[in-house]
Write an enzyme that holds these catalytic residues in place. Structure first.
Site, PDB file in Angstrom:
ATOM      1  N   THR A 178       0.806  -1.221   0.000  1.00  0.00           N
ATOM      2  CA  THR A 178       0.000   0.000   0.000  1.00  0.00           C
ATOM      3  C   THR A 178       0.839   1.271   0.000  1.00  0.00           C
ATOM      4  O   THR A 178       0.480   2.258  -0.638  1.00  0.00           O
ATOM      5  CB  THR A 178      -0.907   0.009   1.252  1.00  0.00           C
TER       6      THR A 178
ATOM      7  N   ASP B 121       1.958  -7.150  -4.277  1.00  0.00           N
ATOM      8  CA  ASP B 121       1.174  -7.128  -3.051  1.00  0.00           C
ATOM      9  C   ASP B 121       1.817  -8.189  -2.160  1.00  0.00           C
ATOM     10  O   ASP B 121       2.228  -9.249  -2.649  1.00  0.00           O
ATOM     11  CB  ASP B 121      -0.284  -7.506  -3.353  1.00  0.00           C
TER      12      ASP B 121
ATOM     13  N   SER C 121       0.728 -10.332  -0.355  1.00  0.00           N
ATOM     14  CA  SER C 121       0.072 -11.646  -0.372  1.00  0.00           C
ATOM     15  C   SER C 121       0.780 -12.584  -1.342  1.00  0.00           C
ATOM     16  O   SER C 121       0.629 -13.805  -1.252  1.00  0.00           O
ATOM     17  CB  SER C 121      -1.387 -11.513  -0.824  1.00  0.00           C
TER      18      SER C 121
ATOM     19  N   ASP D 118       0.668  -6.914   5.119  1.00  0.00           N
ATOM     20  CA  ASP D 118      -0.041  -8.171   5.371  1.00  0.00           C
ATOM     21  C   ASP D 118       0.880  -9.327   5.756  1.00  0.00           C
ATOM     22  O   ASP D 118       0.556 -10.109   6.645  1.00  0.00           O
ATOM     23  CB  ASP D 118      -0.875  -8.569   4.139  1.00  0.00           C
TER      24      ASP D 118
ATOM     25  N   GLN E 165      -1.496 -20.960  19.864  1.00  0.00           N
ATOM     26  CA  GLN E 165      -2.444 -20.125  19.116  1.00  0.00           C
ATOM     27  C   GLN E 165      -2.636 -18.769  19.795  1.00  0.00           C
ATOM     28  O   GLN E 165      -3.176 -17.847  19.194  1.00  0.00           O
ATOM     29  CB  GLN E 165      -3.808 -20.818  19.039  1.00  0.00           C
ATOM     30  N   CYS E 166      -2.266 -18.682  21.068  1.00  0.00           N
ATOM     31  CA  CYS E 166      -2.427 -17.398  21.781  1.00  0.00           C
ATOM     32  C   CYS E 166      -1.454 -16.385  21.197  1.00  0.00           C
ATOM     33  O   CYS E 166      -0.345 -16.736  20.795  1.00  0.00           O
ATOM     34  CB  CYS E 166      -2.115 -17.561  23.263  1.00  0.00           C
TER      35      CYS E 166
END
Ligand code: ASP
Length: 346
Positions: A15, A59, A61, A92, A280-281
């Site tokens: 961006t 980008d 991604s 991202d 996962q925390c």
């Protein structure tokens, strides 16, 4: 230093370097070599800035290990000619990319600062200017004729973080990143304040820069959820050529105790697949053996990811798989902080 510090800006996409195409309403990349025209303030910084841009900005991604190598090669080729590097990527996947770069360079003695923005540089309310200008200032910062930062950092919204400690946590707010398990390396307010005691200190300050670009991406992230079925786990763990698994467990490293689950993991570990346990925390650490639900994982030889982030576990997995280590050495190096990415357990 007699001369002004020389900074290389490396633009890969994202961006920050975009403008709005008013015909389609979509954002598209502009010629980044025009950056000094877009931000005339850059001329007032006390440094010499050069830019280098991907011919076709991406980008983030679309980021992958080939682009990691491309970014790292630009830094390596220009390492002796510049005092610091500012790398602009999309936010991202910035945590993955900057973590990978942190492993690819050993004995880094110069700052490599990643930054980007949530709004394009041409937008009136953009966060790009502050992020870019302060990142350049950080890359220029010196004390006793030495760079203050000698590691890979990520600067966003007034905070410099150790890159391999970060996670993108917000797609909307300017404060897009967090570093839950390690405090900021620097904070920008009226003054730029460095937390000197938190900075990465290279023990071997006179050693030459080592650059490694053999990354292996035959890996998978397997996130557990209540009710995950044997067929799903079995299918994923038996992907052809799979070499590494980042297993996202619950809380402090807990997973189902059901025999089918433990047996499947044990089978692929025996075949040489490396499995690392991460939580996962977003904050806190795996503590293998703390609960009964992780004692089996410990017994079968799963690697303890401690407080590493998933992004950095992915990057470290790619890096260490490329090193062709024995099973024991792989575990040893994974569990040990190499670039400050893991906390030493108390
Ligand atoms: N989609 C963009 C990217 O990551 C978002 C950004 O630049 O922040 O490339």
């Amino acid at each position: 230093m007699a001369n002004k510090p020389k900074i290389l800006l490396v633009y890969t996409g994202g961006t920050i370097g975009m403008i709005k195409d008013y015909n389609t309403g979509a954002l598209r990349a502009f010629d980044f070599n025009q950056i000094q025209n877009k931000i005339p303030e850059l001329q007032h910084l006390n440094c010499e800035i050069s830019t280098i841009s991907f011919e076709e900005p991406i980008d983030s991604s679309n980021m992958n290990r080939k682009y990691y190598v491309k970014i790292a090669e630009i830094i390596e080729t220009n390492y002796n000619d510049y005092d610091g590097f500012v790398v602009l990527t999309g936010s991202d996947t910035m945590s993955y990319t900057s973590s990978a770069i942190s492993f690819m360079f050993e004995n880094l003695q110069k700052p490599v600062i990643f930054t980007g923005s949530q709004l394009p540089i041409g937008d009136l309310r953009t966060d790009a200017k502050e992020n870019l200008i302060t990142s350049i200032e950080i890359a220029c910062a010196r004390e006793n004729n030495e760079p203050i930062i000698k590691e890979v950092g990520l600067y966003f919204e007034y905070k410099l973080y150790r890159a391999n400690r970060t996670t993108k946590i917000n797609a909307e707010q300017f404060e897009a990143f967090a570093s839950m398990n390690y405090p900021p390396l620097a904070e920008s307010g009226v003054h730029l304040h460095f937390n000197n005691h938190l900075l990465f200190k290279n023990e071997k300050s006179d050693e030459k820069l080592i650059f490694r670009k053999n990354l292996i991406d035959d890996i998978v992230v397997l996130k557990l959820f209540p009710g995950i079925t044997p067929i799903v786990v079995e299918t994923i763990l038996n992907i052809e050529n799979l070499k590494g698994v980042v297993l996202e467990t619950y809380g402090s490293g807990n997973a189902p105790t059901e025999p089918w689950f433990i047996d499947l993991l044990e089978e692929v570990i025996a075949k040489g697949v490396k499995i690392v346990n991460v939580t996962q925390c977003t904050g806190g650490s795996v503590i293998l053996g703390l609960y009964e639900t992780s004692t089996d994982l410990k017994r079968i030889g799963i690697i303890d990811g401690k407080d590493i982030t998933t992004e950095t576990a992915v990057a470290k997995m790619m890096y260490l798989l490329g090193e062709d280590l024995s099973k024991e050495d792989f575990k040893y190096y994974f569990e040990k902080p190499l670039r400050g990415e893991i906390s030493l357990q108390p």
